[in-house]
Design an enzyme around this catalytic site. Structure first.
Site, PDB file in Angstrom:
ATOM      1  N   GLU A 129      -1.004  -9.181  -0.809  1.00 48.33           N
ATOM      2  CA  GLU A 129      -2.448  -9.407  -0.691  1.00 48.33           C
ATOM      3  C   GLU A 129      -3.119  -9.401  -2.054  1.00 48.33           C
ATOM      4  O   GLU A 129      -4.086 -10.145  -2.290  1.00 48.33           O
ATOM      5  CB  GLU A 129      -3.058  -8.348   0.220  1.00 48.33           C
ATOM      6  CG  GLU A 129      -2.677  -8.546   1.690  1.00 48.33           C
ATOM      7  CD  GLU A 129      -3.162  -7.432   2.586  1.00 48.33           C
ATOM      8  OE1 GLU A 129      -3.808  -7.720   3.600  1.00 48.33           O
ATOM      9  OE2 GLU A 129      -2.879  -6.248   2.276  1.00 48.33           O
TER      10      GLU A 129
ATOM     11  N   GLY B 276       0.283  -4.975   0.908  1.00 51.03           N
ATOM     12  CA  GLY B 276      -0.854  -4.951  -0.008  1.00 51.03           C
ATOM     13  C   GLY B 276      -0.531  -5.525  -1.371  1.00 51.03           C
ATOM     14  O   GLY B 276      -1.432  -5.954  -2.098  1.00 51.03           O
TER      15      GLY B 276
ATOM     16  N   ALA C 234       0.833  -1.194   0.000  1.00 47.79           N
ATOM     17  CA  ALA C 234       0.000   0.000   0.000  1.00 47.79           C
ATOM     18  C   ALA C 234       0.874   1.253   0.000  1.00 47.79           C
ATOM     19  O   ALA C 234       2.007   1.249   0.489  1.00 47.79           O
ATOM     20  CB  ALA C 234      -0.920  -0.001   1.217  1.00 47.79           C
TER      21      ALA C 234
ATOM     22  N   GLU D  18       3.637  -5.609   7.783  1.00 42.31           N
ATOM     23  CA  GLU D  18       2.889  -4.585   8.522  1.00 42.31           C
ATOM     24  C   GLU D  18       3.190  -4.578  10.020  1.00 42.31           C
ATOM     25  O   GLU D  18       3.152  -3.518  10.667  1.00 42.31           O
ATOM     26  CB  GLU D  18       1.385  -4.772   8.291  1.00 42.31           C
ATOM     27  CG  GLU D  18       0.889  -4.335   6.916  1.00 42.31           C
ATOM     28  CD  GLU D  18       1.017  -5.411   5.859  1.00 42.31           C
ATOM     29  OE1 GLU D  18       0.478  -5.235   4.757  1.00 42.31           O
ATOM     30  OE2 GLU D  18       1.673  -6.459   6.137  1.00 42.31           O
TER      31      GLU D  18
END
Length: 259
Positions: free
Chosen positions: A113, A110, A64, A133
């Protein structure tokens, strides 16, 4: 289509490429919006039989966009961003056409993911996959804590999530997280070859197969087998089923039309 996501159609395969190489393909709001738009568009294109998700530049994705996240001033803004990201990845996971992630360099946070939301994953030898994270004092928020332990043993998922340490592509392959290993520089071509094999299948059967596996895992065995029986009975009445049998008898590839 915005430059943050390239969409190319090649031989029945839609290649969706994250295109922020200067930011290591960090996934921000614009990328999420463009990915969602592309998936809706491709969903209704009957010429597209499979997807490949890739990244431009040195890596698949660093995760992200931390720059965007740092600009948030309230938990609500972060929650809204994670919500859009989660919805986009769910759209990919539930997509009726099979998808393959082409991982090179690294897929973190992300980015991993996103790869987890694909049906299959190809990774170059030497690539790294992780959910870091925890090292930022948070946790994966776009499906990582739920999809990863459904693909690898829960203890391995806990180790990756709770330590934030990545694993190499070779170990990921041994664990079943990665379906195929590719030589350095060959992830995209290997993913396209795998997607080509998928695209040659009967579209209705491909979509039904995805549903049976994904939904059946949440059912009791008896219920899931009954679901399977009803699904294959419907497929028996399709023109593609008749074409498949005819092609088998004539020793040629099937010419499937999705009807």
């Amino acid at each position: 289509m915005s430059s943050v996501l390239r969409v190319e159609l090649r031989d029945g395969i839609a290649v969706l490429t994250l295109n922020r190489p200067e930011r290591l393909n960090a996934v921000g709001s614009e990328t999420v919006d463009r990915l969602t738009q592309a998936l809706h568009k491709v969903r209704h294109n009957d010429d597209v039989r499979a997807l490949v998700v890739a990244g431009a530049g040195r890596a698949f994705s660093a995760g992200a966009d931390l720059g965007e996240i740092e600009s948030f001033t309230t938990p609500g803004q972060f929650r809204a961003f994670v919500g859009r990201l989660t919805e986009a990845y769910a759209l990919l996971e539930d997509f009726p056409k099979p998808s393959v992630a082409a991982v090179h360099g690294f897929a973190f946070g992300g980015g991993l993911e996103l790869a987890l939301a694909c049906d299959l994953r190809v990774a170059e030898r030497g690539a790294r996959l992780g959910l870091p994270e925890m090292k930022l004092g948070v946790l994966p928020g776009a499906g990582g804590t739920q999809r990863l332990p459904r693909l690898v043993p829960p203890a391995i998922a806990k180790q990756m999530i709770l330590t934030g340490e990545p694993i190499g592509a070779e170990r990921a392959h041994a664990l079943g997280l990665v379906n195929e290993l590719a030589a350095p520089g060959e992830a995209l071509s290997a993913a396209e070859a795998l997607a080509g094999t998928l695209a040659a299948g009967a579209p209705l059967a491909l979509a039904a197969g995805k549903r049976l596996i994904d939904h059946g895992l949440g059912m009791g065995l008896e219920t899931a087998i009954a679901y399977e029986r009803e699904t294959v009975s419907v497929l028996f009445s399709t023109e593609d089923r008749a074409e498949g049998l005819k092609a088998f008898r004539e020793r040629r590839p099937g010419d499937f039309r999705g009807v």
